[in-house]
Design an enzyme around this catalytic site. Structure first.
Site, short mmCIF file in Angstrom:
data_model
loop_
_atom_site.label_atom_id
_atom_site.label_comp_id
_atom_site.label_asym_id
_atom_site.label_seq_id
_atom_site.Cartn_x
_atom_site.Cartn_y
_atom_site.Cartn_z
N TYR A 281 0.85 -1.19 0.00
CA TYR A 281 0.00 0.00 0.00
C TYR A 281 0.88 1.23 0.00
O TYR A 281 1.82 1.33 0.78
CB TYR A 281 -0.90 0.00 1.23
N ASP B 95 9.28 2.81 -0.37
CA ASP B 95 8.26 3.50 0.41
C ASP B 95 8.49 3.14 1.88
O ASP B 95 8.12 2.07 2.33
CB ASP B 95 6.86 3.07 -0.05
N LYS C 71 4.26 9.11 8.63
CA LYS C 71 4.05 8.54 9.97
C LYS C 71 5.05 9.06 11.02
O LYS C 71 4.87 10.18 11.48
CB LYS C 71 4.02 7.01 9.86
#
Ligand SMILES: *Cc1c(COP(=O)(O)O)cnc(C)c1O
Length: 433
Positions: A146, A241, A269
Site C-alpha cells: 500500500y 516506500d 508517519k
C-alpha cells in the site's frame, strides 16, 4: 459484549449520518471484525482510553507514528512552544531545514528532502518525479503493498483496500491503471519478465521493503539486492516506500537494515510525530528535478507546517539515540517468544511474523511470503481473536492485513499482560475450532 462501549456505539451512529461509514479512513472501520469502531478520548504512554472510559494497551500506535508512545513530553513541549508563535505561515522556517538535515544524516541515500502533508502525497509525488526524471511512464508495484491512495498506486493495494477486498477503485481510469504493472512480492522471475517485456518503458519500482500493509512480511534473502541490480541495469529508479518502516525498523529504516541505497525514498508517519506529514527524498540530481529548481511541479500550502515540523523534529531527535532501537528490539523479541510459545503449546494454526518492532499474527498454519498467502488466512478466526483481545483490554489493528506496532512506552508488565491475554484467547478459540 459491547455493553461497556455504549457511548462509542452512540457516537458511531451519529458519525455515520455525516461521515461516509462514520470514519475518515476506511482502515478505521471495524467491519472486518464485525464490530463498531471504538471512539477514543485520549492516549497516554502505552494506553488508549475510549469515550466510555475503557483502557486499552495499544498496538496500533496511530498506525505507526507513535513509536515513543502517546504524548511524549519532549514532543508536547515543542508543540506548546510553537503554539505561542503561530500554527502556519506559508513561508520558510528554520525547523524545516533542521528536520531535513536529520533525515539526510540518517539516510546515506538521501541528499535532499521535500516535505508534504501525508504519505499519499509523498508516494504520489515520488512517482511523478520518477516519471519526469526518467521520461518513462510505467511503474512496477508489488501486490499487497500500500502506498496511499494516489490513482497510479491504487491497484492491488494493501491495507484498507485489501481488508475490504477492493482490487482497483472506480474513479481510477483504465489508462492510469494500465501504467501500473503489479507483480507478487518476493518473486524475482515476475520482475525479470516485466523488464524483458517493457524494459525501456519502466520509470521505477515502488515497494514497501518490509511490508506492513498486508501484514508484516520481510524480503527473502537476495530479493532487495536483486531489485537494486535490475533497476540500475535498466535505467529505472528504485523507490523505497518507507512511510511505515522509516525510523521504525532502524533509525535508517529498511535501507539501513538491508544495506541498500534506493534512488528515492518516501517517509511519513513517524517523521510527523503524530502530526500529518509526509516527505519524499533522494539523490541530489533527482531531487533537483523538482520545482522550483526543476520542471516537475509539486507544491503545498501547509507543507512543512511548523506545528508538524516541531512534532516530527522532537520525535526524530529522540530517535537519534540508537539505544532506543535496542530497547524496541528487546521488547519485540519478548513478545515474539511469548506468542510463539503460546502457539506451540496450544498447537494453534497460526504463523507469527516480525521484523523489528512490527509484527503480525497470521491465522494460517503455513509460512506467509506474499499477498496470496495472507489472503488464504482465516479471516473469521482473526476477527474472533480481535474481538476477544479487545475484551481483554488489548487494542490491535482491526484487520489481518495490517502491521502491529510496539512502542517504547510498553513496559515488561504490559508485554507479559499481552502474552497472557494472547494465550487465554487462543486457548478459547482452539476449543471452538
Ligand atoms: C500509511 C502509508 C502510506 C500512506 O500514508 P498516509 O499518510 O496515510 O497518506 C503510504 N505508504 C505506506 C507504506 C504506508 O504505510
Amino acid at each position: 459484549m459491547g455493553d461497556q462501549r455504549k457511548k462509542s456505539a452512540k457516537a458511531f451512529k451519529k458519525a455515520e449520518k455525516v461521515i461516509p461509514g462514520g470514519v475518515n479512513s476506511p482502515a478505521r472501520a471495524f467491519s472486518a471484525v464485525e464490530m463498531d469502531p471504538i471512539f477514543i478520548e485520549k492516549g497516554e504512554g502505552a494506553y488508549l482510553y475510549d469515550i466510555d472510559g475503557n483502557q486499552y494497551l495499544d498496538y496500533v500506535n496511530s498506525w505507526g507514528p507513535m513509536i515513543l508512545g502517546y504524548n511524549p513530553p519532549q514532543v508536547i513541549k515543542k508543540l506548546k512552544e510553537q503554539l505561542k508563535k503561530g500554527t502556519s505561515f506559508g513561508a520558510p522556517t528554520e525547523i524545516e531545514t533542521e528536520i531535513a538535515e536529520l533525515i539526510v544524516d540518517f539516510y546515506p541515500a538521501v541528499d535532499k528532502v521535500r516535505m508534504v502533508n501525508s504519505g499519499t502525497e509523498a508516494t504520489m509525488s515520488a512517482i511523478r518525479l520518477a516519471r519526469g526524471y526518467t521520461g518513462r511512464d510505467k511503474i512496477i508495484k508489488l501486490e499487497g503493498c500500500y502506498h496511499g491512495h494516489g490513482d497510479s498506486l491504487l491497484v492491488d493495494a494493501g491495507s484498507g483496500a485489501a481488508t475490504l477486498g477492493i482490487k482497483g477503485s472506480p474513479g481510477v481510469t483504465e489508462n492510469t491503471a494500465k501504467e501500473t504493472i503489479v507483480v507478487p512480492y518476493n518473486n524475482q522471475q515476475a520482475v525479470e519478465k516485466v523488464f524483458t517485456e517493457y524494459g525501456s518503458e519502466i520509470a521505477g519500482i515502488i515497494l514497501e521493503p518490509v511490508t506492513g500493509n498486508m501484514g508484516v512480511i520481510g524480503p527473502e534473502p537476495g530479493y532487495i539486492d536483486f531489485l537494486r541490480k535490475i533497476t540500475r541495469k535498466n535505467g529505472a529508479l528504485l523507490i523505497f516506500d518507507e512511510v511505515m518502516t522509516g525510523f521504525r525498523l532502524a533509525r535508517g529504516g529498511a535501507q539501513e537494515l538491508y544495506k541498500i541505497e534506493p534512488d528515492l525514498s518516501t517517509f511519513g508517519k513517524i517523521i510527523g510525530g503524530g502530526m500529518p506529514v509526509g516527505a519524499y527524498a533522494g539523490r541530489r540530481e533527482i531531487m533537483d528535478y523538482v520545482a522550483p529548481v526543476g520542471p516537475v511541479y509539486q507544491a503545498g500550502t501547509l507543507s512543512g507546517n511548523p506545528m508538524a515540523m516541531q512534532a516530527g523534529l522532537a520525535t526524530l531527535k529522540e530517535l537519534k539515540n540508537k539505544k532506543i532501537y535496542t530497547q524496541l528490539e528487546a521488547k519485540a523479541e519478548k513478545l515474539e517468544k511469548g506468542f510463539k510459545k503460546n502457539i506451540e503449546e496450544l498447537e494453534f494454526p497460526a504463523y507469527f511474523n516480525r521484523v523489528g518492532s512490527m509484527f503480525t499474527l497470521f491465522f494460517t498454519a503455513k509460512k506467509v511470503k506474499n499477498y496470496q498467502d495472507v489472503k488464504s488466512c482465516d479471516q473469521k478466526l482473526f476477527a474472533a481473536y480481535f474481538r476477544n483481545m479487545i475484551e481483554a483490554g488489548i487494542y490491535l489493528p482491526p484487520s489481518q492485513f495490517e502491521a502491529n506496532f510496539i512502542s517504547l512506552a510498553l513496559s515488561e508488565e504490559n508485554l507479559d499482560q499481552t502474552i497472557a491475554a494472547n494465550y487465554q484467547v487462543l486457548k478459547k478459540l482452539k476449543a471452538e475450532l
